[in-house]
Design an enzyme around this catalytic site. Structure first.
Site, PDB file in Angstrom:
ATOM      1  N   ILE A 192      -6.834  -5.110   7.340  1.00 45.43           N
ATOM      2  CA  ILE A 192      -6.551  -6.296   6.532  1.00 45.43           C
ATOM      3  C   ILE A 192      -7.135  -6.197   5.121  1.00 45.43           C
ATOM      4  O   ILE A 192      -6.676  -6.864   4.192  1.00 45.43           O
ATOM      5  CB  ILE A 192      -7.087  -7.573   7.270  1.00 45.43           C
ATOM      6  CG1 ILE A 192      -6.422  -7.725   8.651  1.00 45.43           C
ATOM      7  CG2 ILE A 192      -6.883  -8.836   6.450  1.00 45.43           C
ATOM      8  CD1 ILE A 192      -4.899  -7.825   8.623  1.00 45.43           C
ATOM      9  N   SER A 193      -8.141  -5.334   4.951  1.00 44.82           N
ATOM     10  CA  SER A 193      -8.708  -5.068   3.622  1.00 44.82           C
ATOM     11  C   SER A 193      -9.081  -6.331   2.831  1.00 44.82           C
ATOM     12  O   SER A 193      -8.701  -6.464   1.660  1.00 44.82           O
ATOM     13  CB  SER A 193      -7.740  -4.198   2.800  1.00 44.82           C
ATOM     14  OG  SER A 193      -7.477  -2.990   3.469  1.00 44.82           O
TER      15      SER A 193
ATOM     16  N   GLY B  80       0.131   5.523  -4.455  1.00 40.66           N
ATOM     17  CA  GLY B  80      -0.447   6.819  -4.830  1.00 40.66           C
ATOM     18  C   GLY B  80       0.140   7.943  -3.989  1.00 40.66           C
ATOM     19  O   GLY B  80       0.548   8.993  -4.515  1.00 40.66           O
TER      20      GLY B  80
ATOM     21  N   ARG C 109     -12.153   1.695  -8.261  1.00 45.00           N
ATOM     22  CA  ARG C 109     -11.308   2.886  -8.521  1.00 45.00           C
ATOM     23  C   ARG C 109     -11.692   3.522  -9.861  1.00 45.00           C
ATOM     24  O   ARG C 109     -12.329   2.870 -10.698  1.00 45.00           O
ATOM     25  CB  ARG C 109      -9.833   2.466  -8.547  1.00 45.00           C
ATOM     26  CG  ARG C 109      -9.355   2.072  -7.170  1.00 45.00           C
ATOM     27  CD  ARG C 109      -7.860   2.030  -7.096  1.00 45.00           C
ATOM     28  NE  ARG C 109      -7.480   1.758  -5.713  1.00 45.00           N
ATOM     29  CZ  ARG C 109      -6.294   1.997  -5.204  1.00 45.00           C
ATOM     30  NH1 ARG C 109      -5.345   2.495  -5.951  1.00 45.00           N
ATOM     31  NH2 ARG C 109      -6.030   1.719  -3.946  1.00 45.00           N
TER      32      ARG C 109
ATOM     33  N   LEU D 285      11.025 -20.456  -5.063  1.00 47.91           N
ATOM     34  CA  LEU D 285       9.970 -19.696  -4.396  1.00 47.91           C
ATOM     35  C   LEU D 285       8.599 -19.928  -5.039  1.00 47.91           C
ATOM     36  O   LEU D 285       8.464 -19.904  -6.255  1.00 47.91           O
ATOM     37  CB  LEU D 285      10.310 -18.196  -4.492  1.00 47.91           C
ATOM     38  CG  LEU D 285       9.238 -17.230  -3.992  1.00 47.91           C
ATOM     39  CD1 LEU D 285       9.113 -17.293  -2.467  1.00 47.91           C
ATOM     40  CD2 LEU D 285       9.534 -15.801  -4.437  1.00 47.91           C
TER      41      LEU D 285
ATOM     42  N   HIS E  52       2.583   3.528  -9.172  1.00 47.25           N
ATOM     43  CA  HIS E  52       2.330   2.106  -9.444  1.00 47.25           C
ATOM     44  C   HIS E  52       3.516   1.484 -10.195  1.00 47.25           C
ATOM     45  O   HIS E  52       3.881   0.332  -9.947  1.00 47.25           O
ATOM     46  CB  HIS E  52       1.038   1.942 -10.235  1.00 47.25           C
ATOM     47  CG  HIS E  52      -0.196   2.291  -9.441  1.00 47.25           C
ATOM     48  ND1 HIS E  52      -0.407   1.839  -8.157  1.00 47.25           N
ATOM     49  CD2 HIS E  52      -1.273   3.064  -9.742  1.00 47.25           C
ATOM     50  CE1 HIS E  52      -1.563   2.304  -7.705  1.00 47.25           C
ATOM     51  NE2 HIS E  52      -2.104   3.067  -8.636  1.00 47.25           N
TER      52      HIS E  52
ATOM     53  N   ASP F 144       0.835  -1.209   0.000  1.00 41.00           N
ATOM     54  CA  ASP F 144       0.000   0.000   0.000  1.00 41.00           C
ATOM     55  C   ASP F 144       0.871   1.261   0.000  1.00 41.00           C
ATOM     56  O   ASP F 144       1.950   1.280   0.592  1.00 41.00           O
ATOM     57  CB  ASP F 144      -0.906  -0.024   1.254  1.00 41.00           C
ATOM     58  CG  ASP F 144      -2.030   0.994   1.151  1.00 41.00           C
ATOM     59  OD1 ASP F 144      -2.300   1.494   0.038  1.00 41.00           O
ATOM     60  OD2 ASP F 144      -2.645   1.307   2.194  1.00 41.00           O
TER      61      ASP F 144
ATOM     62  N   SER G 251      -7.341  -5.837  -5.368  1.00 44.46           N
ATOM     63  CA  SER G 251      -8.429  -6.445  -4.596  1.00 44.46           C
ATOM     64  C   SER G 251      -9.748  -6.359  -5.344  1.00 44.46           C
ATOM     65  O   SER G 251      -9.894  -5.542  -6.269  1.00 44.46           O
ATOM     66  CB  SER G 251      -8.558  -5.731  -3.245  1.00 44.46           C
ATOM     67  OG  SER G 251      -9.108  -4.439  -3.437  1.00 44.46           O
ATOM     68  N   SER G 252     -10.706  -7.160  -4.913  1.00 37.55           N
ATOM     69  CA  SER G 252     -12.062  -7.093  -5.518  1.00 37.55           C
ATOM     70  C   SER G 252     -12.574  -5.661  -5.435  1.00 37.55           C
ATOM     71  O   SER G 252     -13.239  -5.173  -6.344  1.00 37.55           O
ATOM     72  CB  SER G 252     -13.067  -7.960  -4.759  1.00 37.55           C
ATOM     73  OG  SER G 252     -12.502  -9.102  -4.233  1.00 37.55           O
TER      74      SER G 252
ATOM     75  N   ARG H 159      -0.228   9.327 -10.191  1.00 35.95           N
ATOM     76  CA  ARG H 159      -0.334   8.027  -9.521  1.00 35.95           C
ATOM     77  C   ARG H 159       0.311   6.900 -10.325  1.00 35.95           C
ATOM     78  O   ARG H 159       0.861   5.964  -9.773  1.00 35.95           O
ATOM     79  CB  ARG H 159      -1.805   7.696  -9.244  1.00 35.95           C
ATOM     80  CG  ARG H 159      -2.429   8.586  -8.195  1.00 35.95           C
ATOM     81  CD  ARG H 159      -3.901   8.267  -8.007  1.00 35.95           C
ATOM     82  NE  ARG H 159      -4.124   6.942  -7.434  1.00 35.95           N
ATOM     83  CZ  ARG H 159      -4.051   6.655  -6.139  1.00 35.95           C
ATOM     84  NH1 ARG H 159      -3.774   7.595  -5.266  1.00 35.95           N
ATOM     85  NH2 ARG H 159      -4.257   5.432  -5.708  1.00 35.95           N
TER      86      ARG H 159
ATOM     87  N   TRP I 163     -11.776  -2.690  -8.059  1.00 33.17           N
ATOM     88  CA  TRP I 163     -12.576  -2.443  -9.279  1.00 33.17           C
ATOM     89  C   TRP I 163     -13.328  -1.121  -9.165  1.00 33.17           C
ATOM     90  O   TRP I 163     -13.726  -0.541 -10.168  1.00 33.17           O
ATOM     91  CB  TRP I 163     -13.595  -3.575  -9.502  1.00 33.17           C
ATOM     92  CG  TRP I 163     -13.013  -4.867  -9.983  1.00 33.17           C
ATOM     93  CD1 TRP I 163     -13.048  -6.059  -9.333  1.00 33.17           C
ATOM     94  CD2 TRP I 163     -12.343  -5.133 -11.232  1.00 33.17           C
ATOM     95  NE1 TRP I 163     -12.441  -7.050 -10.078  1.00 33.17           N
ATOM     96  CE2 TRP I 163     -12.002  -6.505 -11.250  1.00 33.17           C
ATOM     97  CE3 TRP I 163     -11.994  -4.340 -12.335  1.00 33.17           C
ATOM     98  CZ2 TRP I 163     -11.328  -7.100 -12.317  1.00 33.17           C
ATOM     99  CZ3 TRP I 163     -11.321  -4.944 -13.398  1.00 33.17           C
ATOM    100  CH2 TRP I 163     -10.998  -6.299 -13.389  1.00 33.17           C
TER     101      TRP I 163
END
Ligand code: FPP
Length: 235
Positions: A189-190, A17, A65, A125, A31, A14, A59-60, A27, A63
């Protein structure tokens, strides 16, 4: 017992931005730098011989944004995959995506599938990238899988327990994360891996994702090494 090293690290990346804003840039720049940080962290985690890494890339809820930002993130995921897959493969990284792929573009879905296919036999990994992922969706999806299993006679209703439900989750074959890192200063935790992090150690740091580096990573490992994990018991 104190912990030496986590086996599975999950990261909520996080602050892209805000970092860009601090640099007086748009922004998108944040990213792009965030993608470079992700690349660097994969290398560091790999060289620390940590076996599993899960990155929360979209994340779901993301969408929701602005359309332009969603578009540029999707473009960035396609480009990052195109540019990095050969190096990841030659570094023996096994790549998997978790999340609801349905609404992703065909182009991105194809790149994801291709990355999974060509790295499937790698033994280094395990890199899981959460794209269009939400933990509530994950749990619901697992429940639907269990119901189908019962209907088709593959599962006995009486035998359904936590382990069986876990096995239907997106990370069903991975151990639960030992350490969750969230950058960017927020302590939440989002909707990330809600089931899997029941006993995970949580490390929150103020540093914004594009500036997360080896030093910050070693602070997180140091924090983890001092935790006494009891998994709910008293000893
Ligand atoms: C958070 O910054 C980051 C995201 C929304 C996800 C995008 C992540 C990357 C581009 C990293 C690249 C990862 C891969 C696997 C290629 P934010 O926009 O929420 O920042 P803010 O809270 O400061 O607005």
């Amino acid at each position: 017992m104190k912990n030496i090293k986590p086996d599975h690290i999950a990261i909520i990346m996080d602050g892209n931005g805000r970092w860009a804003c601090g640099q007086k840039r748009i922004r998108r720049y944040g990213h792009e730098q965030g993608a470079l940080t992700a690349k660097n962290i994969v290398k560091i985690v790999s060289s620390n011989k940590i076996k599993h890494l899960t990155l929360y890339a979209f994340s779901s809820e993301n969408w929701g944004r602005p359309t332009q930002e969603v578009k540029l993130l999707m473009k960035l995921f396609v480009e990052t995959l195109e540019n990095e897959i050969d190096e990841l493969n030659s570094n023996n990284v096994k790549m998997r995506f978790i999340g609801d792929r349905e609404n992703l573009s065909k182009k991105l879905q194809d790149k994801m599938q291709n990355a999974e296919k060509i790295t499937i036999d790698n033994t280094g990994l395990n890199l899981y990238v959460a794209l269009a992922y939400g933990a509530r969706w994950d749990i619901l999806n697992a429940i639907k899988g269990v119901i189908t299993g019962v209907k088709e006679g593959k599962l006995d209703k009486q035998e359904i327990d936590e382990n069986i439900l876990s096995s239907y989750l997106q990370l069903g074959d991975a151990p639960d994360p030992d350490l969750l890192i969230r950058t960017g200063g927020e302590k939440r935790i989002s909707n990330f891996l809600l089931w899997n992090i029941a006993y995970t150690e949580l490390f929150f740091c103020d540093c914004l994702w594009p500036e997360f580096n080896e030093k910050e990573f070693s602070n997180a490992l140091n924090f983890y090494s001092k935790r006494k994990r009891r998994f709910g018991s008293s000893v």
